[in-house]
Motif scaffolding. Structure first.
Motif, PDB file in Angstrom:
ATOM      1  N   LEU A 241     -19.007  53.392  -0.294  1.00  0.00           N
ATOM      2  CA  LEU A 241     -19.313  52.093   0.258  1.00  0.00           C
ATOM      3  C   LEU A 241     -20.189  52.332   1.147  1.00  0.00           C
ATOM      4  N   ALA A 242     -20.087  53.711   2.195  1.00  0.00           N
ATOM      5  CA  ALA A 242     -20.821  53.806   3.349  1.00  0.00           C
ATOM      6  C   ALA A 242     -22.217  54.005   2.856  1.00  0.00           C
ATOM      7  N   LYS A 243     -22.466  55.005   1.668  1.00  0.00           N
ATOM      8  CA  LYS A 243     -23.851  55.080   1.200  1.00  0.00           C
ATOM      9  C   LYS A 243     -24.502  53.788   1.177  1.00  0.00           C
ATOM     10  N   HIS A 244     -23.960  52.742   0.306  1.00  0.00           N
ATOM     11  CA  HIS A 244     -24.611  51.370   0.027  1.00  0.00           C
ATOM     12  C   HIS A 244     -24.906  50.709   1.294  1.00  0.00           C
ATOM     13  N   LEU A 245     -24.199  50.767   2.398  1.00  0.00           N
ATOM     14  CA  LEU A 245     -24.315  49.999   3.433  1.00  0.00           C
ATOM     15  C   LEU A 245     -25.488  50.943   3.985  1.00  0.00           C
ATOM     16  N   ASN A 246     -25.464  51.921   4.283  1.00  0.00           N
ATOM     17  CA  ASN A 246     -26.557  52.931   5.183  1.00  0.00           C
ATOM     18  C   ASN A 246     -27.821  52.571   4.433  1.00  0.00           C
ATOM     19  N   ALA A 247     -28.025  52.389   3.156  1.00  0.00           N
ATOM     20  CA  ALA A 247     -29.276  52.188   2.408  1.00  0.00           C
ATOM     21  C   ALA A 247     -29.731  50.725   2.659  1.00  0.00           C
ATOM     22  N   GLU A 248     -28.851  50.027   3.303  1.00  0.00           N
ATOM     23  CA  GLU A 248     -29.461  48.602   3.697  1.00  0.00           C
ATOM     24  C   GLU A 248     -29.463  48.348   5.272  1.00  0.00           C
ATOM     25  N   ALA A 249     -29.406  49.283   5.959  1.00  0.00           N
ATOM     26  CA  ALA A 249     -29.370  49.193   7.289  1.00  0.00           C
ATOM     27  C   ALA A 249     -30.116  48.240   8.047  1.00  0.00           C
ATOM     28  N   ASP A 250     -31.189  48.041   7.248  1.00  0.00           N
ATOM     29  CA  ASP A 250     -32.269  47.156   7.891  1.00  0.00           C
ATOM     30  C   ASP A 250     -32.283  45.757   7.502  1.00  0.00           C
ATOM     31  N   GLU A 251     -31.139  45.598   6.725  1.00  0.00           N
ATOM     32  CA  GLU A 251     -31.032  44.123   6.288  1.00  0.00           C
ATOM     33  C   GLU A 251     -30.060  43.170   6.826  1.00  0.00           C
ATOM     34  N   GLY A 252     -30.300  43.067   8.245  1.00  0.00           N
ATOM     35  CA  GLY A 252     -29.527  42.194   8.883  1.00  0.00           C
ATOM     36  C   GLY A 252     -28.120  42.750   9.534  1.00  0.00           C
ATOM     37  N   ASP A 253     -27.323  42.079  10.166  1.00  0.00           N
ATOM     38  CA  ASP A 253     -25.949  42.422  10.600  1.00  0.00           C
ATOM     39  C   ASP A 253     -24.976  42.903   9.852  1.00  0.00           C
ATOM     40  N   PRO A 254     -23.893  43.704  10.093  1.00  0.00           N
ATOM     41  CA  PRO A 254     -22.928  44.620   9.186  1.00  0.00           C
ATOM     42  C   PRO A 254     -22.098  43.558   8.310  1.00  0.00           C
ATOM     43  N   LEU A 255     -21.861  42.156   8.796  1.00  0.00           N
ATOM     44  CA  LEU A 255     -21.047  41.355   8.162  1.00  0.00           C
ATOM     45  C   LEU A 255     -22.172  40.687   6.869  1.00  0.00           C
ATOM     46  N   GLY A 256     -23.375  40.511   7.206  1.00  0.00           N
ATOM     47  CA  GLY A 256     -24.287  40.124   6.480  1.00  0.00           C
ATOM     48  C   GLY A 256     -24.725  41.040   5.111  1.00  0.00           C
ATOM     49  N   ARG A 257     -24.611  42.392   5.514  1.00  0.00           N
ATOM     50  CA  ARG A 257     -24.597  43.359   4.634  1.00  0.00           C
ATOM     51  C   ARG A 257     -23.615  43.581   3.527  1.00  0.00           C
ATOM     52  N   VAL A 258     -22.266  43.530   4.165  1.00  0.00           N
ATOM     53  CA  VAL A 258     -21.203  43.811   3.473  1.00  0.00           C
ATOM     54  C   VAL A 258     -21.096  42.587   2.598  1.00  0.00           C
ATOM     55  N   LEU A 259     -21.417  41.333   3.029  1.00  0.00           N
ATOM     56  CA  LEU A 259     -21.138  40.273   2.183  1.00  0.00           C
ATOM     57  C   LEU A 259     -22.216  40.256   1.034  1.00  0.00           C
ATOM     58  N   GLY A 260     -23.158  40.639   1.184  1.00  0.00           N
ATOM     59  CA  GLY A 260     -24.469  40.740   0.256  1.00  0.00           C
ATOM     60  C   GLY A 260     -23.928  41.797  -0.655  1.00  0.00           C
ATOM     61  N   LEU A 261     -23.499  42.722  -0.407  1.00  0.00           N
ATOM     62  CA  LEU A 261     -23.041  43.920  -1.404  1.00  0.00           C
ATOM     63  C   LEU A 261     -21.644  43.330  -2.180  1.00  0.00           C
ATOM     64  N   VAL A 262     -20.801  42.508  -1.641  1.00  0.00           N
ATOM     65  CA  VAL A 262     -19.775  41.674  -2.209  1.00  0.00           C
ATOM     66  C   VAL A 262     -20.385  40.713  -3.172  1.00  0.00           C
ATOM     67  N   HIS A 263     -21.094  39.950  -2.782  1.00  0.00           N
ATOM     68  CA  HIS A 263     -21.701  38.965  -3.860  1.00  0.00           C
ATOM     69  C   HIS A 263     -22.392  39.632  -4.900  1.00  0.00           C
ATOM     70  N   ALA A 264     -23.342  40.555  -4.702  1.00  0.00           N
ATOM     71  CA  ALA A 264     -24.108  41.280  -5.606  1.00  0.00           C
ATOM     72  C   ALA A 264     -23.167  41.982  -6.745  1.00  0.00           C
ATOM     73  N   SER A 265     -21.936  42.467  -6.293  1.00  0.00           N
ATOM     74  CA  SER A 265     -21.123  43.138  -7.294  1.00  0.00           C
ATOM     75  C   SER A 265     -20.184  42.171  -8.148  1.00  0.00           C
ATOM     76  N   LEU A 266     -20.249  40.943  -7.824  1.00  0.00           N
ATOM     77  CA  LEU A 266     -19.269  39.969  -8.598  1.00  0.00           C
ATOM     78  C   LEU A 266     -19.993  39.425  -9.846  1.00  0.00           C
ATOM     79  N   PRO A 267     -18.966  39.291 -10.766  1.00  0.00           N
ATOM     80  CA  PRO A 267     -19.678  38.549 -12.015  1.00  0.00           C
ATOM     81  C   PRO A 267     -20.184  37.248 -11.614  1.00  0.00           C
ATOM     82  N   GLY A 268     -21.213  36.938 -12.550  1.00  0.00           N
ATOM     83  CA  GLY A 268     -21.879  35.854 -12.262  1.00  0.00           C
ATOM     84  C   GLY A 268     -21.297  34.332 -11.900  1.00  0.00           C
TER      85      GLY A 268
END
Length: 675
Positions: A241-268
């Motif tokens: 998880l830390a690796k995923h979030l570090n890879a998106e360090a320039d993509e907004g605030d931490p909450l937005g990055r974690v939410l984006g990861l959660v959203h992308a990992s969900l079934p459609g």
């Protein structure tokens, strides 16, 4: 009074994501806040008694745990405020400022104090200050939009405490005590992560867990989502998880990055459900709402909602219903995801499905009360089983618990502007369901707000018939709460709209109501004139029963003006009209009023004869209360005529009637008071 006694479902906190079942960290902040409660204010230091409640401010970004901290502080000091903890959310989930009028009304309701429908902000805030005068209560005002909002709700009670939650400072409020939140300390942040992800992975890699907490900047909301993501993937390590979030360090605030990861990992289906939750009114969603938004079954929606709770993207509401809350800190981000992944037409279709489902639930809620109606039973049986309520009590409880979401649905539907047909149907069914289960008087404040929304749509869509109906309903509520001048203005506007719509019902009722408002204001000549106009329309349309009633209203206006001859002529016309219509009870009441006017006119013998006739008609109508009142009036008249023996007989008869019917009161409403 306890916290539970004053807290209502309409006054709730929904801004930040809490850390679970136990409060973590914030030891220093809690200590400082409690010390601030004890610290003397500026007024006390200058030798003056504090004129208003002390204000503590918890400032921080949404998702920083500011609401959780405020709730924890309130819980720890609640025993010092025996009059309870009042809670109110000052912003909608989308950031819209909640009107002070609505906030004050909800707080008054929580205090079991009357809040007259249609009352303005100044009257309601004054009533709130009066209700809190001399009390020791704690007000928790969450997500304040500005200082003016908080200032309007401050009680003039130095023994009260206000804990306000806001994004930044509340400039303009004197002696405010600020507490600015950053992230959780590392130890508490790791414990929060461990609580959601499980302790094993955190224990075996504590350094990475601490690094992940730093990536999330100690934000409870981001850590909760991160823990949920790990919990859903037992094989994933904290380092993944830390690796995923570090890879998106320039993509907004931490909450937005974690939410984006959660959203992308969900079934459609689950991802789409999560996005569309941004459309839920007031951030409150139940399986029916979610089902309609996503276009899936109710059971399927409930499974998806429970999955989102496990992920930390949603939380269960404190409600007997299966109801969930969208954290306020996620609302704007979910709306952005919806805008990015859904076409505008799809979002509008989802809104329409949600409103249509709400309309059908309200229809079912109302229909179950019509137990004697074959049409209602047939309509219920024609609905899907998931939309039916098992009992009227279950329907009433659903209506009570879903009240904030239902009212928010109406407001959002009207604000949308593109779904006015659905909005009109929703408001119509909402009014009918509320009247069926709660009653017009008990729900007057809510109905006033809904009628104002109906008026907004009618004016926007140029619908004079609906405009007239809304104005009449609003004016009736104004008149009932003593705002007669405002009611008169609305009745005149309703008359204009009724004429434009060529609606004889609205026109006739508006003319009669204009007369009633003038009567209440003491302008008896204008009252009689307007009643006369209403009478002319009733006679022209051969509406005999209504014409008889209007004759009584004209007679009342003449009575108040001291024109007893005109009053008697109109009461006789009313008596004749009720007799022809076959309304025995109205006939008896009209005779009783005629007898009263004859007595005022100095004709006791005629009054005595008419009163005796009225007693006979009241007996036929089986109106015990009216019979008792007439017997007492006969006794008074006979005493004035010098026949105390007969007067005693009538008093005895009245006493027997009241003993046999103890629930009946000897006072009765005159026919002239009925509209």
């Amino acid at each position: 009074m306890t916290d539970q006694a004053v807290d209502t479902e309409a006054v709730r906190l929904t801004d930040d994501m809490s850390g679970g079942d136990g409060f973590l960290g914030r030891v220093r902040e809690l200590k400082e806040l409690r010390a601030d409660i004890e610290r003397a204010g500026l007024d006390t230091l200058s030798g003056r008694k504090a004129p208003r409640a002390r204000v503590l401010l918890i400032a921080g970004r949404p998702g920083s745990g500011r609401t959780a901290l405020a709730g924890e502080l309130a819980a720890r000091v609640a025993d010092r405020y025996p009059d309870g903890v009042l809670r109110a959310r000052l912003s909608e989930p989308d950031g819209t400022r909640v009107p002070v009028e609505r906030l004050a009304r909800d707080l008054l309701t929580a205090l079991d104090r009357p809040a007259p429908p249609g009352a303005g902000e100044e009257d309601l805030t004054a009533a709130l200050r009066e209700a809190l005068d001399g009390r020791r209560a704690l007000l928790l005002l969450d997500d304040a939009a500005d200082a003016e909002q908080v200032d309007a709700l401050l009680p003039d009670a130095p023994d009260c405490l206000v804990v306000a939650v806001a994004r930044g400072p509340l400039t303009g409020i004197a002696d405010v005590r600020p507490c600015t939140l950053g992230g959780l300390d590392t130890k508490s942040a790791v414990r929060l992560l461990s609580r959601h992800a499980g302790s094993v992975r955190v224990t075996v890699d504590p350094r990475t867990a601490e690094h992940l907490a730093e990536i999330c900047q100690g934000q409870p909301a981001a850590l909760t989502l991160a823990g949920g993501w790990l919990a859903a993937r037992p094989q994933a390590a904290v380092a993944d998880l830390a690796k995923h979030l570090n890879a998106e360090a320039d993509e907004g605030d931490p909450l937005g990055r974690v939410l984006g990861l959660v959203h992308a990992s969900l079934p459609g289906s689950a991802a789409r459900m999560l996005r569309l939750l941004s459309l839920a009114p007031a951030g409150l969603v139940d399986p029916h709402t979610a089902s309609a938004l996503a276009g899936c079954s109710v059971n399927g929606a409930r499974v998806l909602l429970d999955d989102l709770v496990a992920l930390g993207a949603l939380r269960r509401a404190d409600s007997p219903l299966p109801e969930y809350e969208v954290p306020g800190c996620l609302h704007a981000r979910l709306a952005a995801l919806a805008a990015a992944h859904e076409r505008p037409a799809e979002l509008q279709l989802a809104r329409a499905r949600m409103l249509e489902r709400t309309v059908r639930l309200l229809m079912s809620c109302r229909a179950i009360t019509e137990t004697d109606s074959p049409q209602a039973r047939e309509k219920l049986l024609g609905m899907p089983r998931a939309l039916r309520f098992p009992t009227p009590r279950a329907a009433a409880e659903w209506l009570r618990l879903r009240r904030p979401a239902l009212l928010a649905s109406a407001r959002l539907a009207v604000a949308d502007g593109e779904l006015d047909t659905l909005a009109r149907r929703l408001m119509s069914q909402l009014v009918r369901a509320v009247v069926a289960h709660v009653g017009t008087r008990a729900a007057a404040a809510d109905l006033y707000g809904v009628h104002r929304l109906v008026l907004d749509v009618a004016e926007r869509r140029d619908l004079p018939r609906e405009k007239a109906a809304a104005l009449l309903n609003l004016a009736d509520l104004d008149a009932r709460t003593g705002r007669t001048a405002e009611a008169l203005t609305r009745y005149r506007a309703a008359l204009d709209a009724g004429r434009e719509a060529h609606d004889p019902y609205a026109t006739g009722r508006a003319m009669e109501s204009v007369g009633g408002a003038h009567l209440e204001l003491g302008d008896y000549d204008r009252a009689a004139d307007w009643f006369g106009r209403a009478l002319a329309q009733r006679l022209a349309r051969d509406e005999r029963a209504d014409a008889a009633r209007v004759y009584g209203r004209i007679a009342t206006a003449h009575t108040y003006a001291g024109r007893y001859g005109e009053a008697q002529r109109n009461w006789r016309a009313a008596v004749a009209g009720h007799r022809r219509a076959g309304d025995v009870a109205a006939h008896a009441r009209a005779l009783s009023e005629l007898a009263r006017v004859q007595e005022y006119a100095g004709r006791p013998e005629e009054s005595l004869q008419t009163c005796q006739e009225a007693v006979e008609w009241a007996r036929r109508a089986e109106d015990t209360r009216l019979q008792a009142a007439l017997r007492l009036r006969l006794a008074d008249t006979l005493e004035r005529l010098g026949d105390p023996a007969a007067a005693g007989l009538h008093r005895g008869a009245a006493d027997r009637l009241l003993r046999e019917n103890p629930a009946e009161a000897c006072e009765f409403r005159s026919a002239s008071d009925e509209v």
